[in-house]
Design a protein around this motif. Structure first.
Motif, short mmCIF file in Angstrom:
data_model
loop_
_atom_site.label_atom_id
_atom_site.label_comp_id
_atom_site.label_asym_id
_atom_site.label_seq_id
_atom_site.Cartn_x
_atom_site.Cartn_y
_atom_site.Cartn_z
N ALA A 1 -46.96 -22.42 -5.77
CA ALA A 1 -47.64 -21.17 -5.39
C ALA A 1 -46.98 -19.98 -6.06
CB ALA A 1 -47.61 -21.00 -3.88
N TYR B 1 -47.60 -18.28 4.48
CA TYR B 1 -48.82 -19.07 4.50
C TYR B 1 -48.59 -20.47 5.03
CZ TYR B 1 -50.79 -15.37 1.64
OH TYR B 1 -51.23 -14.17 1.19
N MET C 1 -49.91 -24.22 4.86
CA MET C 1 -50.44 -24.93 3.70
C MET C 1 -51.14 -26.22 4.12
SD MET C 1 -49.60 -22.95 1.23
CE MET C 1 -50.03 -24.02 -0.16
N ALA D 1 -53.99 -22.59 0.89
CA ALA D 1 -53.11 -21.70 1.64
C ALA D 1 -53.91 -20.94 2.67
CB ALA D 1 -52.41 -20.73 0.69
#
Length: 124
Positions: free
Chosen positions: A24, A32, A34, A98
């Motif tokens: 990422a 975030y 995932m 995400a």
């Protein structure tokens, strides 16, 4: 914006293993939750596994429980999917995604950003 790039897919025999990675960039990765999803030809995109921002909460689809392991390294901005005991029915394009927020989500339409996908093919 978060950019996600998957890698690690390929062709493997049934019973074999693969490790997928999703790198990422763009925003703070640790903000975030995932997820990993997969989509086989002529099928809906389906949930595989998801992990919370800290890694403390993990969900798996029943079909992969005990065979797949999701993990993340926030220092490397990367989420992983270790896939063992692979079966032909695991063949699909695998996507990482995400999700902004605290909750770990299993529904694909709740995710905000997606990678381009990596092909996993399991031969019998």
């Amino acid at each position: 914006q978060v950019q996600l790039v998957e890698s690690g897919g390929g062709l493997v025999q049934a019973g074999g293993s693969l490790r997928l990675s999703c790198a990422a960039s763009g925003r703070t990765f640790s903000n975030y939750a995932m997820g990993w999803f997969r989509q086989a030809p002529r099928k809906e995109r389906e949930f595989v596994a998801a992990i919370s921002r800290s890694g403390a909460v993990i969900y798996y689809a029943d079909s992969v429980k005990g065979r797949f392991t999701i993990s993340r390294d926030n220092a490397k901005n990367t989420v992983y999917l270790q896939m063992n005991s692979l079966k032909p029915e695991d063949t699909a394009v695998y996507y990482c995604a995400a999700s902004n927020g605290l909750e770990v989500k299993t529904l694909h339409y709740l995710y905000d950003y997606w990678g381009q996908g990596t092909q996993v093919t399991v031969s019998s």
